[in-house]
Design an enzyme around this catalytic site. Structure first.
Site, PDB file in Angstrom:
ATOM      1  N   TYR A  41      60.794   9.414  26.292  1.00 13.86           N
ATOM      2  CA  TYR A  41      61.687  10.447  25.784  1.00 13.86           C
ATOM      3  C   TYR A  41      62.305   9.935  24.482  1.00 13.86           C
ATOM      4  CZ  TYR A  41      64.596  14.599  26.097  1.00 13.86           C
ATOM      5  OH  TYR A  41      65.189  15.792  25.842  1.00 13.86           O
ATOM      6  N   LYS A  96      45.545  26.924  45.456  1.00 16.15           N
ATOM      7  CA  LYS A  96      44.503  26.955  44.417  1.00 16.15           C
ATOM      8  C   LYS A  96      44.625  25.717  43.532  1.00 16.15           C
ATOM      9  CE  LYS A  96      41.348  29.662  42.319  1.00 16.15           C
ATOM     10  NZ  LYS A  96      40.420  30.630  42.891  1.00 16.15           N
ATOM     11  N   GLU A 138      44.949  35.071  39.249  1.00 15.82           N
ATOM     12  CA  GLU A 138      44.697  35.053  40.690  1.00 15.82           C
ATOM     13  C   GLU A 138      45.449  36.182  41.386  1.00 15.82           C
ATOM     14  OE1 GLU A 138      42.676  32.871  43.790  1.00 15.82           O
ATOM     15  OE2 GLU A 138      42.695  32.559  41.634  1.00 15.82           O
ATOM     16  N   ASP A 139      44.771  36.829  42.304  1.00 14.09           N
ATOM     17  CA  ASP A 139      45.400  37.797  43.214  1.00 14.09           C
ATOM     18  C   ASP A 139      46.210  38.864  42.481  1.00 14.09           C
ATOM     19  OD1 ASP A 139      44.199  36.436  45.220  1.00 14.09           O
ATOM     20  OD2 ASP A 139      45.994  35.449  45.980  1.00 14.09           O
ATOM     21  N   ASP A 164      39.050  35.893  41.085  1.00 14.00           N
ATOM     22  CA  ASP A 164      38.726  36.891  42.109  1.00 14.00           C
ATOM     23  C   ASP A 164      37.562  37.773  41.662  1.00 14.00           C
ATOM     24  OD1 ASP A 164      40.882  36.062  43.749  1.00 14.00           O
ATOM     25  OD2 ASP A 164      42.252  37.179  42.489  1.00 14.00           O
ATOM     26  N   ALA A 197      33.781  48.336  45.784  1.00 14.81           N
ATOM     27  CA  ALA A 197      33.816  48.563  44.338  1.00 14.81           C
ATOM     28  C   ALA A 197      35.114  48.031  43.742  1.00 14.81           C
ATOM     29  CB  ALA A 197      33.656  50.057  44.034  1.00 14.81           C
ATOM     30  N   GLY A 198      35.617  46.949  44.326  1.00 14.89           N
ATOM     31  CA  GLY A 198      36.802  46.294  43.783  1.00 14.89           C
ATOM     32  C   GLY A 198      36.446  45.364  42.638  1.00 14.89           C
ATOM     33  N   ALA A 199      37.398  44.518  42.264  1.00 18.34           N
ATOM     34  CA  ALA A 199      37.210  43.629  41.113  1.00 18.34           C
ATOM     35  C   ALA A 199      36.007  42.712  41.288  1.00 18.34           C
ATOM     36  CB  ALA A 199      38.477  42.802  40.907  1.00 18.34           C
ATOM     37  N   ALA A 200      35.876  42.096  42.473  1.00 16.30           N
ATOM     38  CA  ALA A 200      34.766  41.170  42.700  1.00 16.30           C
ATOM     39  C   ALA A 200      33.430  41.896  42.656  1.00 16.30           C
ATOM     40  CB  ALA A 200      34.942  40.462  44.040  1.00 16.30           C
ATOM     41  N   ASN A 288      35.544  38.816  54.387  1.00 16.46           N
ATOM     42  CA  ASN A 288      36.173  37.741  55.154  1.00 16.46           C
ATOM     43  C   ASN A 288      37.404  38.271  55.881  1.00 16.46           C
ATOM     44  OD1 ASN A 288      35.135  35.131  55.431  1.00 16.46           O
ATOM     45  ND2 ASN A 288      35.449  34.688  53.262  1.00 16.46           N
TER      46      ASN A 288
END
Length: 782
Positions: A41, A96, A138-139, A164, A197-200, A288
């Site tokens: 510092y 994660k 994420e999410d 995702d 038909a989601g994001a993945a 899942n």
């Protein structure tokens, strides 16, 4: 492991124990003296500040930015929990971060943002660019996630990826390439049905098209049916894949299809639907925890199917951990300004090609397989494969360079791969491999001291995870009371009290056998029968007679007292002169095996050589080549003391008994791990350029002191003591062992039993009954 197997209490305890949460910040520089603090510092820190002000790129030279990723979420689509908010999503983001660290040595700050407006969210994240080398989104719920990632990629000059979306796409695309090859199909001709038909799902379709699938050959279904151009409820992402067709059911869509991609919900596909698909179908049911169709149902419906799921308990798991750690590793190492399509495709091809190469022993160990090779049940690498970091990360880095987005190109690729391998030891992989191997063939494991809350917690976890079938010895009333006080479920776990009259005939049988072994060694007939009321003797006799496969004891009693019954009843292996105690330490250098740490006080040279041979045999059972340093305070004759000569003689005996063994000594501990000093001063050593993984100490004092110091001060995770040389598996815990250590020892005991205990028909029938009980218990948990 199936998420259903995790108990609520265990998950909460895991997160709350010790320091709450799962991550912490550790200084990478010395910060002990006043001078250190003045450098870290004020005033010393001003110098790198001035350099960075002159050249902003020097931020990578003087700060952690280059190895720091932000895991960012607003908590609007957390796992299967939905919009639970940023605070509730924080444990996932920390988790994660743990995966980034253990798989790719990437540091992470998790950032939870209390903002649902996508425009404002983008502005907040963009403002963080000076801090981070990369952004993992994420999410975040769809459709906002598409806009957020797209805008951040445009506005930021560091890698940004919404895992995702792209993680599943990259892994499943690699699996698809290999499945198509094995099924002898042409990728440009396959007919693909996508449910979800989601994001993945949207990202998967785009990447499949990039690897050769024709867009016109893809049918997409969402919760309302087929996505076609007659629908008026489609957002921009779905409109891109609307086809000219009348509405149809999923069953109608699957007829004569080559590929089914499931990213929806469980149990929506029937056996009949799979039967209606084209010859040699490919089914990726990735919902899942329950896939769209179970693995068993799919392979029963079609013997020619290649099947993948998101689950670890079946072949071909589509697991995002195969991708994101190594994609960011490669991107960070070349200072990529983005993660582009070329880099994602490079990861796809690297994973696909890797599945076709010989599989390391540590992977086959983890899955209890003699062989694992490219084929219908192995189309993508396993997450425990240690080669992933040195194969996927360089592929991504090369793609970044070739596509013009790398600011720091790598010059020496061989040196880079060596550096990648050094980032991670094999410790995590080995422990996971041992645990996986145990679960492949669980054994009956006796806990001789079951009237203890730690033992009961461990036994419950071991049973839930399918590691072993615990058998608890002790007073049932007392054990039940402890379990109730600590909220431990012992459903279907047998409790045996050796003193109970219902076991009189068993005690008599065991006592007769014991008397036959010890009648001329200090025991009369009466004493032999009576001693079977003692749990250690009863448990050892269970193992000896085949009523159990392994035993764990020693948590509450003297070590020698716990070992004695095992020696008297089970005895030592043929050809072995004495038993020994070994510890396995998990370190950044990989697993290190230490012996003797618990048994032999002052071994002779011959005995020390025998101990080393026992350890070498055990290390090989983990599919690891032993590289042995025989330790002393002397280096290759620098001292002529009796102690130094003893270790030198033991080394000579070892080389004579097993000339192929990689071993040298006598040497100080420093030389075992400092290759430069060893090479410079003792170039004749057989350990030159070898990574030592076995340390043999000259006596018990040295071994035990070193082990305890390494464990307490070095931060190494220890498994042991592992008892070597007995005919059948009996292991003795250290006083005060934690629940984690008991579970680790259970894994070791089961793997040991897999080698030493041959199965018979009665045991297999008993095992089947245990599994029925376990399934019933899991239903109860659910």
């Amino acid at each position: 492991m199936d998420s259903k197997d995790i108990r609520r209490e265990q998950a909460l305890e895991y997160h709350a124990q010790g320091k709450p949460g799962k991550i912490e910040v550790i200084p990478t520089k010395e910060a002990k003296t006043q001078r250190d603090l003045s450098l870290a510092y004020s005033p010393g820190v001003a110098e790198p500040c001035k350099e960075i002000a002159k050249n902003p790129e020097d931020v990578y030279k003087y700060t952690a930015k280059g190895n720091l990723v932000a895991v960012i979420s607003n908590g609007t689509a957390v796992l299967g929990l939905g919009d639970i908010g940023p605070e509730a999503g924080k444990p996932v983001m920390e988790g994660k971060g743990v995966l980034f660290k253990i798989f790719a040595d990437i540091d992470v700050f998790d950032i939870e943002i209390n903002e649902k407006d996508p425009v404002k969210f983008v502005e907040i994240v963009k403002a963080l660019e000076p801090t981070f080398g990369g952004i993992n989104l994420e999410d975040i719920k769809a459709p906002e996630c598409f806009y957020i990632e797209q805008e951040l990629k445009k506005k930021m000059n560091i890698p940004v990826m919404h895992d995702d979306q792209h993680g599943t796409a990259i892994i499943s695309a690699a699996a698809l390439l290999n499945a198509v090859e094995l099924q002898k199909k042409k990728i440009e001709k396959i007919k693909v049905v996508v449910n979800g038909a989601g994001a993945a799902a949207i990202s998967c379709i785009k990447l499949y098209i990039a690897v050769g699938v024709k867009k016109e050959n893809v049918k997409v279904f969402d919760s309302k049916g087929l996505i076609h151009n007659g629908r008026t409820d489609l957002d921009e992402q779905k409109k891109e894949f609307a086809i000219k067709a009348k509405d149809m059911t999923l069953a109608e869509g699957l007829k004569d299809a080559d590929v089914f991609i499931g990213l929806s919900k469980g149990n929506v596909v029937s056996k009949e639907m799979i039967k209606s698909m084209a010859k040699n179908p490919i089914v990726f049911a990735m919902a899942n925890p329950d896939p769209e169709i179970s693995y068993e149902d799919a392979v029963e419906a079609r013997k020619d199917v290649i099947m993948a799921t998101g689950r670890s308990d079946f072949p071909n798991q589509v697991n995002n951990v195969l991708g994101f750690p190594y994609i960011f590793r490669g991107a960070l190492d070349v200072r990529a300004t983005t993660i582009n399509d070329e880099m994602k495709l490079a990861a796809v091809k690297a994973l696909a090609e890797m599945a076709k190469t010989p599989v390391p022993d540590i992977v086959t160990l983890a899955y209890n397989l003699k062989n694992l090779s490219f084929g219908p049940e192995y189309i993508i690498p396993k997450p425990v494969d240690p080669r992933l970091i040195s194969i996927v990360a360089p592929a991504v880095a090369k793609a970044a360079i070739e596509s013009g987005v790398a600011k720091n190109p790598i010059q020496n690729w061989d040196a880079y791969k060596v550096q990648l391998n050094k980032r991670l030891g094999l410790d995590n992989q080995l422990i996971r491999a041992i645990s996986n191997k145990a679960r492949k063939d669980p054994k009956r494991l006796v806990f001789a001291e079951a009237d203890n809350d730690k033992i009961l917690k461990a036994a419950s976890i071991i049973y839930d995870e399918g590691i072993a079938y615990p058998i608890l010895l002790g007073t049932e009333k007392k054990i039940r009371k402890i379990a109730e006080e600590h909220n431990i479920d012992l459903t279907d776990i047998p409790i045996i009290d050796p003193r109970d009259e219902q076991f009189d005939s068993k005690r008599e049988l065991y006592g007769e056998l014991f008397f036959a072994k010890r009648q001329r060694k200090g025991y009369n007939h009466y004493e032999s029968i009576k001693i079977m009321k003692e749990r250690n003797h009863f448990g050892c006799m269970m193992v000896e007679t085949g009523d159990a496969d392994a035993m764990i004891s020693g948590l509450k009693r003297n070590y020698a007292e716990a070992i004695r019954p095992a020696l008297q009843i089970i005895g030592i292996e043929d050809g072995v002169k004495r038993i020994a105690g070994m510890y396995l330490l998990s370190t950044q250098k990989g697993p290190i095996f230490l012996a003797d740490t618990t048994i032999n006080f002052n071994p002779t040279a011959e005995e020390l050589a025998d101990i080393a041979l026992l350890v070498a045999k055990e290390v090989r059972s983990f599919n690891i080549v032993p590289r042995i340093a025989m330790l002393s305070y002397s280096n290759f004759g620098s001292s002529n003391s009796e102690e130094a000569r003893l270790v030198a003689k033991a080394t000579k005996i070892l080389k004579e008994k097993n000339p192929s063994l990689i071993v040298d000594g006598e040497m100080q501990g420093t030389l075992a791990f400092n290759k430069e000093i060893l090479k410079e001063n003792y170039p004749f050593s057989s350990l030159i350029d070898e990574d030592v993984n076995v340390l043999i100490f000259p006596n018990l004092t040295a071994g035990n002191v070193a082990y305890n110091l390494l464990k307490e001060l070095g931060g190494a995770d220890a498994i042991g003591p592992i008892l070597l040389g007995l005919k059948k598996p009996v292991h003795v815990l250290q006083l005060g062992s934690s629940v984690r250590n008991i579970i680790n020892m259970a894994n070791i005991a089961v793997v040991d039993a897999q080698v030493k205990c041959k199965s018979d028909t009665n045991k297999e029938a008993e095992k089947a009954n245990w599994w029925k009980q376990l399934k019933r218990r899991k239903k109860h948990l659910k």
